[in-house]
Design an enzyme around this catalytic site. Structure first.
Site, PDB file in Angstrom:
ATOM      1  N   ARG A 220      -4.990  -3.867  15.443  1.00 41.74           N
ATOM      2  CA  ARG A 220      -4.058  -5.044  15.682  1.00 41.74           C
ATOM      3  C   ARG A 220      -2.971  -4.300  14.449  1.00 41.74           C
ATOM      4  O   ARG A 220      -3.113  -4.687  13.160  1.00 41.74           O
ATOM      5  CB  ARG A 220      -4.884  -6.110  15.601  1.00 41.74           C
ATOM      6  CG  ARG A 220      -5.541  -6.633  16.226  1.00 41.74           C
ATOM      7  CD  ARG A 220      -6.655  -7.749  16.392  1.00 41.74           C
ATOM      8  NE  ARG A 220      -7.651  -7.925  17.485  1.00 41.74           N
ATOM      9  CZ  ARG A 220      -8.634  -7.489  17.888  1.00 41.74           C
ATOM     10  NH1 ARG A 220      -9.187  -6.482  16.367  1.00 41.74           N
ATOM     11  NH2 ARG A 220      -9.591  -7.488  18.751  1.00 41.74           N
ATOM     12  N   LYS A 250     -16.127 -13.269  11.452  1.00 42.73           N
ATOM     13  CA  LYS A 250     -15.076 -12.279  10.924  1.00 42.73           C
ATOM     14  C   LYS A 250     -15.216 -11.498   9.308  1.00 42.73           C
ATOM     15  O   LYS A 250     -14.569 -10.810   8.983  1.00 42.73           O
ATOM     16  CB  LYS A 250     -13.652 -13.108  11.331  1.00 42.73           C
ATOM     17  CG  LYS A 250     -11.902 -12.378  10.606  1.00 42.73           C
ATOM     18  CD  LYS A 250     -10.928 -13.052  10.979  1.00 42.73           C
ATOM     19  CE  LYS A 250      -9.840 -11.655  10.396  1.00 42.73           C
ATOM     20  NZ  LYS A 250      -8.710 -12.479  10.463  1.00 42.73           N
ATOM     21  N   HIS A 304       1.510  -6.150  20.703  1.00 38.90           N
ATOM     22  CA  HIS A 304       0.228  -6.542  21.117  1.00 38.90           C
ATOM     23  C   HIS A 304      -0.091  -5.599  22.167  1.00 38.90           C
ATOM     24  O   HIS A 304      -1.625  -4.882  22.418  1.00 38.90           O
ATOM     25  CB  HIS A 304      -0.998  -7.616  20.929  1.00 38.90           C
ATOM     26  CG  HIS A 304      -2.280  -7.440  21.013  1.00 38.90           C
ATOM     27  ND1 HIS A 304      -3.196  -6.912  20.087  1.00 38.90           N
ATOM     28  CD2 HIS A 304      -3.551  -8.363  22.531  1.00 38.90           C
ATOM     29  CE1 HIS A 304      -4.424  -7.594  19.810  1.00 38.90           C
ATOM     30  NE2 HIS A 304      -4.643  -7.537  21.615  1.00 38.90           N
ATOM     31  N   ARG A 307      -1.925  -2.029  21.666  1.00 34.46           N
ATOM     32  CA  ARG A 307      -3.337  -2.097  21.606  1.00 34.46           C
ATOM     33  C   ARG A 307      -4.051  -1.700  23.243  1.00 34.46           C
ATOM     34  O   ARG A 307      -5.138  -0.571  22.891  1.00 34.46           O
ATOM     35  CB  ARG A 307      -4.060  -3.967  20.886  1.00 34.46           C
ATOM     36  CG  ARG A 307      -5.793  -2.945  20.647  1.00 34.46           C
ATOM     37  CD  ARG A 307      -6.338  -4.930  19.630  1.00 34.46           C
ATOM     38  NE  ARG A 307      -7.219  -4.379  19.856  1.00 34.46           N
ATOM     39  CZ  ARG A 307      -8.026  -3.963  19.391  1.00 34.46           C
ATOM     40  NH1 ARG A 307      -7.787  -2.422  18.639  1.00 34.46           N
ATOM     41  NH2 ARG A 307      -8.970  -4.275  19.008  1.00 34.46           N
ATOM     42  N   HIS A 330     -14.085  -2.488  19.642  1.00 32.14           N
ATOM     43  CA  HIS A 330     -15.381  -3.469  20.561  1.00 32.14           C
ATOM     44  C   HIS A 330     -16.078  -3.052  19.869  1.00 32.14           C
ATOM     45  O   HIS A 330     -16.650  -2.115  19.997  1.00 32.14           O
ATOM     46  CB  HIS A 330     -14.252  -3.277  21.696  1.00 32.14           C
ATOM     47  CG  HIS A 330     -12.997  -3.852  21.622  1.00 32.14           C
ATOM     48  ND1 HIS A 330     -12.000  -3.056  22.043  1.00 32.14           N
ATOM     49  CD2 HIS A 330     -12.376  -5.005  21.577  1.00 32.14           C
ATOM     50  CE1 HIS A 330     -10.763  -3.883  21.759  1.00 32.14           C
ATOM     51  NE2 HIS A 330     -11.388  -5.271  22.123  1.00 32.14           N
ATOM     52  N   TYR A 339      -8.714  -4.904  27.769  1.00 34.65           N
ATOM     53  CA  TYR A 339      -8.021  -3.221  26.775  1.00 34.65           C
ATOM     54  C   TYR A 339      -7.095  -2.245  27.707  1.00 34.65           C
ATOM     55  O   TYR A 339      -6.654  -1.582  27.071  1.00 34.65           O
ATOM     56  CB  TYR A 339      -7.897  -2.756  25.235  1.00 34.65           C
ATOM     57  CG  TYR A 339      -8.409  -4.361  24.593  1.00 34.65           C
ATOM     58  CD1 TYR A 339      -6.698  -4.689  24.502  1.00 34.65           C
ATOM     59  CD2 TYR A 339      -8.741  -5.651  24.501  1.00 34.65           C
ATOM     60  CE1 TYR A 339      -6.833  -5.554  23.168  1.00 34.65           C
ATOM     61  CE2 TYR A 339      -8.423  -6.747  23.694  1.00 34.65           C
ATOM     62  CZ  TYR A 339      -7.492  -6.746  23.237  1.00 34.65           C
ATOM     63  OH  TYR A 339      -7.068  -8.062  22.358  1.00 34.65           O
TER      64      TYR A 339
END
Length: 350
Positions: A220, A250, A304, A307, A330, A339
């Site tokens: 990212r 996070k 983005h 990605r 992920h 994605y």
């Protein structure tokens, strides 16, 4: 406990109770003032019967937001995104007593945000936002009210945000984020890199390298700027993403990913002028990318989306789900498939 006086042609009612903030309101008639005073007295009595802490019955949404940012922030990290959302909630619903917050007030707040009628603390209109944005924003409101209730800051008899959601969905004021399937074409990527190389003499940020790194690594925009030289393992050709994105945890979620293909060479040619490999502001990278797309007339392409391109390329190259997830970081196929936009012609190569 209640007193009513006539002032300037209107009737003003006061309700005073030891341990609770004084409340007052003006009405055109004495009868209306008395009705209001009687109702407030009943609410205070009910709060006492339920054991509501003194003052909690009259705490406003603004006071809860201030409490969250001041006290809760000492216990957990409050992100900039969360601060921004809570600030807009404070601006729109701040004066409302939290225990009296209604579905209608929430719906009206969301409507004003959606239609660009919201005024911020500086008296400036906030641009209209999409339904997915408001889904996130009222989610923060729900979290605020639940936490305040559990910590004794306010007593709520029902989950008013949960009650508001069906109405908000019915009138299309909130919705899930739309799935993007935009991938840059080879021509678009080539034009972007050529544009950035041609303008490199006047730019501090090596945008061509950053675009190529994003496409090869799936990192990212903000993650790229947080990569550190100290976290690069020369022997294993890996690097660490600190505080990798996670829906619940996070902070401290440090994840290692491989520097595959071109990423290793891109990293090695960056000047070691400090701790960060790409010591630039994330917002500056986004601005430069958007400006380049506009100059090249490349429509509807976000940074983005690179990605998405990186993830799809890994699958098209024959990597398994587990191997791709080791790069993108992920944690589930459900997240990873968002994605993944495979081009049908790539299956011939597979």
């Amino acid at each position: 406990m209640a007193s009513i006086q006539k002032r300037g042609g209107r009737w003003r009612a006061w309700v005073r109770k030891k341990g609770y903030p004084t409340q007052s309101q003006s009405f055109p008639t004495k009868a209306l003032a008395k009705i209001w005073a009687d109702r407030v007295e009943i609410e205070i009595s009910e709060a006492i019967a339920r054991g509501t802490p003194q003052g909690a019955a009259a705490v406003t949404v603004a006071e809860l937001v201030d409490w969250y940012r001041r006290d809760v922030a000492k216990m957990k990290t409050v992100s900039k995104t969360q601060v921004g959302n809570l600030t807009r909630i404070r601006e729109g619903l701040g004066p409302v007593v939290a225990s009296k917050l209604t579905v209608a007030q929430i719906v009206e707040f969301v409507r004003r945000r959606r239609q660009g009628e919201h005024i911020n603390g500086k008296g400036i209109k906030v641009p209209a936002c999409g339904p997915a944005t408001m889904t996130v924003e009222i989610g923060y409101l729900a979290e605020l009210l639940k936490l305040a209730t559990s910590m004794g800051k306010v007593t709520l008899e029902r989950d008013v945000v949960a009650e508001a959601r069906p109405a908000l969905r019915l009138v299309k004021l909130v919705a899930k984020a739309q799935k993007r399937d935009r991938r840059p074409t080879a021509d678009e990527l080539q034009r972007l890199c050529e544009y950035f190389r041609a303008s490199a003499w006047r730019s501090v940020i090596p945008m061509a390298d950053i675009v190529e790194f994003a496409v090869a690594s799936s990192r990212r925009q903000s993650e790229i700027t947080r990569l550190l030289w100290a976290d690069v393992d020369e022997a294993k050709r890996t690097c660490v993403v600190r505080d990798a994105k996670h829906p619940r945890a996070k902070t401290g979620n440090h994840r290692t990913f491989p520097l595959l293909g071109a990423t290793w060479g891109i990293v090695q040619r960056q000047p070691r002028t400090g701790g960060a490999i790409f010591p630039y502001k994330s917002d500056s990278i986004g601005t430069a990318f958007t400006r380049a797309c506009k100059a090249l007339r490349i429509d509807d392409l976000h940074f983005h989306d690179l990605r998405h391109e990186a993830t799809s390329r890994l699958f098209e190259q024959g990597y398994s789900i587990e191997q791709v997830a080791a790069v993108t970081l992920h944690e589930s196929w459900g997240e990873l498939k968002r994605y993944t936009q495979l081009r049908p012609e790539s299956l011939h190569r597979a």
